[in-house]
Scaffold this motif. Structure first.
Motif, PDB file in Angstrom:
ATOM      1  N   SER A 152       9.028  -0.415 -10.546  1.00  0.00           N
ATOM      2  CA  SER A 152       8.624   0.926 -10.137  1.00  0.00           C
ATOM      3  C   SER A 152       9.777   1.637  -9.440  1.00  0.00           C
ATOM      4  N   ALA A 153      10.478   0.897  -8.577  1.00  0.00           N
ATOM      5  CA  ALA A 153      11.604   1.506  -7.860  1.00  0.00           C
ATOM      6  C   ALA A 153      12.651   1.976  -8.863  1.00  0.00           C
ATOM      7  N   ILE A 154      12.936   1.120  -9.852  1.00  0.00           N
ATOM      8  CA  ILE A 154      13.938   1.482 -10.859  1.00  0.00           C
ATOM      9  C   ILE A 154      13.454   2.679 -11.673  1.00  0.00           C
ATOM     10  N   PHE A 155      12.187   2.667 -11.991  1.00  0.00           N
ATOM     11  CA  PHE A 155      11.631   3.799 -12.744  1.00  0.00           C
ATOM     12  C   PHE A 155      11.786   5.100 -11.961  1.00  0.00           C
ATOM     13  N   VAL A 156      11.506   5.036 -10.670  1.00  0.00           N
ATOM     14  CA  VAL A 156      11.591   6.253  -9.863  1.00  0.00           C
ATOM     15  C   VAL A 156      13.028   6.772  -9.815  1.00  0.00           C
ATOM     16  N   ILE A 157      13.996   5.852  -9.725  1.00  0.00           N
ATOM     17  CA  ILE A 157      15.393   6.285  -9.751  1.00  0.00           C
ATOM     18  C   ILE A 157      15.708   6.938 -11.091  1.00  0.00           C
ATOM     19  N   PHE A 158      15.246   6.277 -12.128  1.00  0.00           N
ATOM     20  CA  PHE A 158      15.481   6.813 -13.473  1.00  0.00           C
ATOM     21  C   PHE A 158      14.913   8.225 -13.593  1.00  0.00           C
ATOM     22  N   ILE A 159      13.644   8.378 -13.225  1.00  0.00           N
ATOM     23  CA  ILE A 159      12.971   9.646 -13.484  1.00  0.00           C
ATOM     24  C   ILE A 159      13.570  10.765 -12.625  1.00  0.00           C
ATOM     25  N   VAL A 223      16.654   4.919  -1.091  1.00  0.00           N
ATOM     26  CA  VAL A 223      16.248   4.633   0.286  1.00  0.00           C
ATOM     27  C   VAL A 223      14.752   4.890   0.444  1.00  0.00           C
ATOM     28  N   ALA A 224      14.304   6.037  -0.077  1.00  0.00           N
ATOM     29  CA  ALA A 224      12.881   6.357   0.016  1.00  0.00           C
ATOM     30  C   ALA A 224      12.040   5.324  -0.732  1.00  0.00           C
ATOM     31  N   ALA A 225      12.496   4.980  -1.934  1.00  0.00           N
ATOM     32  CA  ALA A 225      11.715   4.051  -2.756  1.00  0.00           C
ATOM     33  C   ALA A 225      11.622   2.688  -2.088  1.00  0.00           C
ATOM     34  N   GLU A 226      12.745   2.220  -1.532  1.00  0.00           N
ATOM     35  CA  GLU A 226      12.726   0.886  -0.919  1.00  0.00           C
ATOM     36  C   GLU A 226      11.935   0.860   0.376  1.00  0.00           C
ATOM     37  N   MET A 227      11.907   1.979   1.069  1.00  0.00           N
ATOM     38  CA  MET A 227      11.102   2.019   2.287  1.00  0.00           C
ATOM     39  C   MET A 227       9.635   1.805   1.939  1.00  0.00           C
ATOM     40  N   LEU A 228       9.255   2.308   0.789  1.00  0.00           N
ATOM     41  CA  LEU A 228       7.859   2.215   0.378  1.00  0.00           C
ATOM     42  C   LEU A 228       7.549   0.858  -0.233  1.00  0.00           C
ATOM     43  N   VAL A 229       8.444   0.404  -1.110  1.00  0.00           N
ATOM     44  CA  VAL A 229       8.166  -0.821  -1.849  1.00  0.00           C
ATOM     45  C   VAL A 229       8.463  -2.061  -1.005  1.00  0.00           C
ATOM     46  N   GLY A 230       9.527  -1.994  -0.225  1.00  0.00           N
ATOM     47  CA  GLY A 230       9.852  -3.107   0.658  1.00  0.00           C
ATOM     48  C   GLY A 230      10.474  -4.275  -0.060  1.00  0.00           C
ATOM     49  N   GLY A 231      10.674  -5.345   0.680  1.00  0.00           N
ATOM     50  CA  GLY A 231      11.245  -6.550   0.091  1.00  0.00           C
ATOM     51  C   GLY A 231      12.729  -6.657   0.354  1.00  0.00           C
ATOM     52  N   GLY A 235      16.995   0.481   2.125  1.00  0.00           N
ATOM     53  CA  GLY A 235      15.808   1.250   2.529  1.00  0.00           C
ATOM     54  C   GLY A 235      14.806   0.356   3.245  1.00  0.00           C
ATOM     55  N   TYR A 236      14.657  -0.859   2.741  1.00  0.00           N
ATOM     56  CA  TYR A 236      13.773  -1.811   3.405  1.00  0.00           C
ATOM     57  C   TYR A 236      14.311  -2.151   4.791  1.00  0.00           C
ATOM     58  N   PHE A 237      15.640  -2.275   4.880  1.00  0.00           N
ATOM     59  CA  PHE A 237      16.266  -2.574   6.168  1.00  0.00           C
ATOM     60  C   PHE A 237      15.923  -1.486   7.185  1.00  0.00           C
ATOM     61  N   VAL A 238      16.040  -0.224   6.757  1.00  0.00           N
ATOM     62  CA  VAL A 238      15.718   0.899   7.650  1.00  0.00           C
ATOM     63  C   VAL A 238      14.267   0.774   8.105  1.00  0.00           C
ATOM     64  N   TRP A 239      13.376   0.530   7.146  1.00  0.00           N
ATOM     65  CA  TRP A 239      11.955   0.448   7.480  1.00  0.00           C
ATOM     66  C   TRP A 239      11.669  -0.708   8.445  1.00  0.00           C
ATOM     67  N   ASN A 240      12.299  -1.859   8.148  1.00  0.00           N
ATOM     68  CA  ASN A 240      12.073  -3.050   8.973  1.00  0.00           C
ATOM     69  C   ASN A 240      12.541  -2.824  10.407  1.00  0.00           C
TER      70      ASN A 240
END
Lengths: 279, 461
Positions: A152-159, A223-231, A235-240
């Motif tokens: 999903s994250a990759i798709f969002v970057i693509f789109i 960054v936005a996508a990883e904050m949401l998806v996590g892992g 972006g996940y680092f920022v969220w964590n």
């Protein structure tokens, strides 16, 4: 004279930075006025409450923490705690994958759209509607339909990164000078050869501008996508770290995101200079 | 109430002196009923399994309780045990028993939200409870409740930490497509709190709260229902008199600092974090609304249970074991240190310690002690599910008629968990329903419709 201009600019830059850091340091100094509280109570409270320390870290805190991160960028303490180097690598990997898929689709498609005025007019409303959609708006839809968070994250970057390239390619192709195409036609150059030897070099600078805009967007989106998806990922680092209300680490991440974004942009700027030709 | 009924105890009476037959005296029964909880592990797991197996054998040899007791009285427990092991390979049987079924899938992923409610799920990794159950579990931190729901539905996670009402909402198709989910274990009881911004220091009476903005973690959360309940009991209509916003827990403290909200009913370490940072103070603990309320649950899809029943049983065992360990006060400090690093909750140890040990700063300059501030009890009471359903109905999340009992029994796996707990040598409660009281108003799980009708403030449906 040019060298001296550069020198002067560098000096001004450094002065600005120093002023900024100085103001930051002054603004975030602890007030030192310890509130009136029993020591037993104070032991249970944070520094902001006990020593009037500002909730915003100063430049010295950030510097010290940054040094700590830079010293061991690749540690791995399990699935939820990895070094900054690893996080950046994850983010870059995702961005590259999504971006390359976008390139692979946008450029050929843009070519076709640019060569056909009919298609260009017909597809225009769709592109205009899809272009301004925020990555976060795509996310729930992607998670729901793709059923895999990293895809999903990759798709969002693509789109999100496909549209500037598509529009720029179509525009670049459509605005190749008519004389050049006519010359090719008089020389009886085949369609295929015309596309690769006349149109592509002529449109290349515009296409690369589109790619440059797109990489910027892709890096914004990750960054936005990883904050949401996590892992994993920056972006996940920022969220964590936000979770832990560690503004110091968030500032460090912001700095790094900016730096990497700049490097990506500069790489494409170099490439676009290579294909630009003087007229 | 002892963890297991020890058949080697010759002094125990044949027909115990209480109504349910589980306890030795009416007083003990009363005590157990008031607490109604399984007690933590006393001995090591192996020892416990050994006892379970030995008792089973002894019971098989002397099916009559009276003869068994007579035998024990004459020879003594130790000799009896030795005698039994003479003709029965206790050791082998214990090992076979401890292994249960081999898990179909050993490498599992379990999602969690970084709050202290997830303590058993998280600590089971660093403290080795998953490994003991023969599993290799990766616990993955997740950004929010909607994401954890989607990732579990998408099978990226085999099981996950969810708010107790979420599996009900998912199974009923509220806010998602209906997918049968189950709750094999409750994570924690109590452990939440209402925190108000410092500027409302003198506004302690909820009747003055008209027009305030409150944050809750998710629509389908105990936090939502408890806050609504609390407000409504004080004559504030949560739908019209105040604003309730769904805000992810980490953003709550930032929003409170920025004055975007006036307070929140949030999971812990967030409440204590707001106090720690000097942003807010603790108005009340959620325990003062309903002592012993469930908060978060350990959830898995029905499909996971049918496709990998042994993995599921092993996972449930690990969680029940971890929960039992966490319920002991003396282990809490060690747990706080184990779950504080960035890999898990990522919070200052002081904050977690205050939450888990129950000695905490209240934000107004006082230090309070309440060892039951947060507690851990895995048994998934079906009456909890019925109560949540009544509140979903009360606030218009469910429209139309609800078959409370059927839904609760589908989702809250009291029967299966009881079986697992008995196999582990624990003594789970015999009933799946219990009545309890919320702010002094008693709840009878057999009459949910009357309960909903009894509230003055509710959303008409």
């Amino acid at each position: 004279m040019i060298a001296s201009l550069r020198l002067r600019a560098a000096v001004v830059s450094i002065v600005l930075l120093a002023v900024f850091l100085g103001a930051w340091h002054l603004a975030t100094r602890s007030t030192g006025t310890a509130a009136n509280m029993s020591p037993e109570y104070a032991k249970l409270m944070g520094m902001t409450a006990t020593q009037g320390k500002s909730a915003m870290p100063g430049p010295l805190d950030v510097g010290a923490k940054l040094w700590e991160h830079l010293r061991r960028p690749f540690y791995d303490n399990g699935p939820n705690d990895k070094g900054l180097g690893i996080q950046l690598a994850f983010s870059l990997g995702r961005v590259m994958l999504g971006y390359l898929i976008a390139v692979a689709i946008a450029i050929p498609l843009g070519f076709l759209i640019g060569m056909s005025p009919l298609m260009s007019k017909a597809l225009d409303p769709f592109i205009q509607i899809l272009k301004p959609i925020s990555p976060l708006a795509w996310m729930p839809l992607a998670l729901y339909t793709i059923k895999d968070s990293s895809l999903s994250a990759i798709f969002v970057i693509f789109i999100c990164s496909v549209w500037p390239m598509l529009i720029n390619t179509a525009f670049g192709v459509a605005s190749v000078r008519k004389e050049w195409i006519n010359v090719a036609r008089t020389l009886e150059v085949g369609n295929f050869r015309r596309a690769f030897t006349v149109i592509l070099p002529a449109a290349a600078p515009t296409i690369l501008t589109g790619m440059r805009i797109s990489i910027g967007i892709a890096w914004l989106v990750i960054v936005a996508a990883e904050m949401l998806v996590g892992g994993t990922g920056i972006g996940y680092f920022v969220w964590n770290e936000w979770n832990n209300l560690s503004i110091t680490n968030v500032i460090i991440a912001i700095l790094l995101i900016g730096l990497v974004g700049m490097v990506l942009d500069q790489i494409l700027a170099r490439v676009s200079r290579l294909v630009t030709f003087p007229e | 109430m002892s963890i297991f009924d020890d058949p080697f105890d010759a002094d125990s009476r044949v027909n115990a002196g209480c109504i349910c037959g589980q306890h030795r005296s009416p007083a003990e029964h009363e005590h157990a009923m008031s607490a109604l909880r399984c007690e933590p592990v006393v001995e090591s797991q192996e020892k416990r399994y050994e006892n379970v197996v030995a008792s089973a054998v002894l019971r098989a040899v002397f099916p009559e309780a009276t003869t068994r007791r007579a035998f024990l009285k004459t020879v003594g427990a130790a000799t009896a045990l030795a005698a039994v092991s003479q003709f029965f390979p206790l050791k082998t049987a214990t090992e076979a028993f401890a292994e249960a079924g081999t898990p179909e899938k050993k490498d599992l992923k379990v999602g969690f939200i970084p709050i202290t409610c997830a303590t058993p799920i998280i600590m089971a990794a660093p403290l080795g409870f998953y490994a003991k159950a023969g599993l290799n579990v990766e616990v993955v931190k997740t950004a929010g409740w909607a994401v954890i729901r989607d990732k579990t539905i998408n099978k990226e996670y085999d099981a996950a930490h969810m708010l107790a009402p979420m599996p009900i909402a998912i199974s009923l198709g509220l806010g998602a497509q209906p997918i049968p989910f189950t709750v094999p274990a409750i994570e924690n009881i109590n452990g939440q709190g209402i925190v108000l911004s410092m500027k409302h220091k003198d506004k302690r009476d909820p009747k003055d709260w008209k027009g305030l903005k409150f944050a809750i973690p998710f629509d389908y959360s105990m936090h939502n229902y408890l806050l609504r309940y609390y407000l409504a009991e004080h004559g504030i209509d949560p739908d019209t008199d105040v604003q309730l916003r769904s805000v992810p827990p980490p953003e709550m403290v930032a929003n409170l600092r920025a004055d975007n909200i006036d307070g929140f009913l949030a999971p812990d370490n967030i409440c204590q974090r707001a106090i720690y940072d000097g942003v807010g103070f603790l108005h009340i603990l959620s325990k003062e609304i309903w002592d012993g309320h469930p908060c978060c649950s350990f959830a898995a899809s029905r499909e996971f249970i049918t496709s990998a029943p042994n993995s599921f049983a092993a996972l449930t065992r690990a969680i029940v074991d971890a929960t039992a360990y966490a319920s002991k006060a003396e282990n809490r400090k060690q747990i706080a240190e184990a779950i504080a690093p960035a890999n898990y909750i990522n919070a200052p140890v002081t904050v977690l310690e205050q939450v888990l040990t129950g000695t905490y700063a209240d934000g107004l300059g006082g230090v309070k002690t309440d060892p039951k501030r947060v507690d851990f009890d895995p048994f998934p009471w079906q009456s909890f599910a019925v109560w949540m359903l009544t509140q979903m109905k009360r606030w218009g999340q469910i429209k139309g008629d609800v078959d409370y009992k059927a839904v609760a029994e589908q989702i809250y796996l009291a029967t299966d968990t009881r079986k697992v707990m008995i196999e582990m040598g624990l003594t789970p409660p015999k009933d799946s329903y219990k009545s309890f009281s919320v702010m002094g108003k008693s709840f009878d799980p057999t009459k949910p419709d009357d309960y909903v009708a009894s509230f003055k403030i509710k959303k008409a449906s």
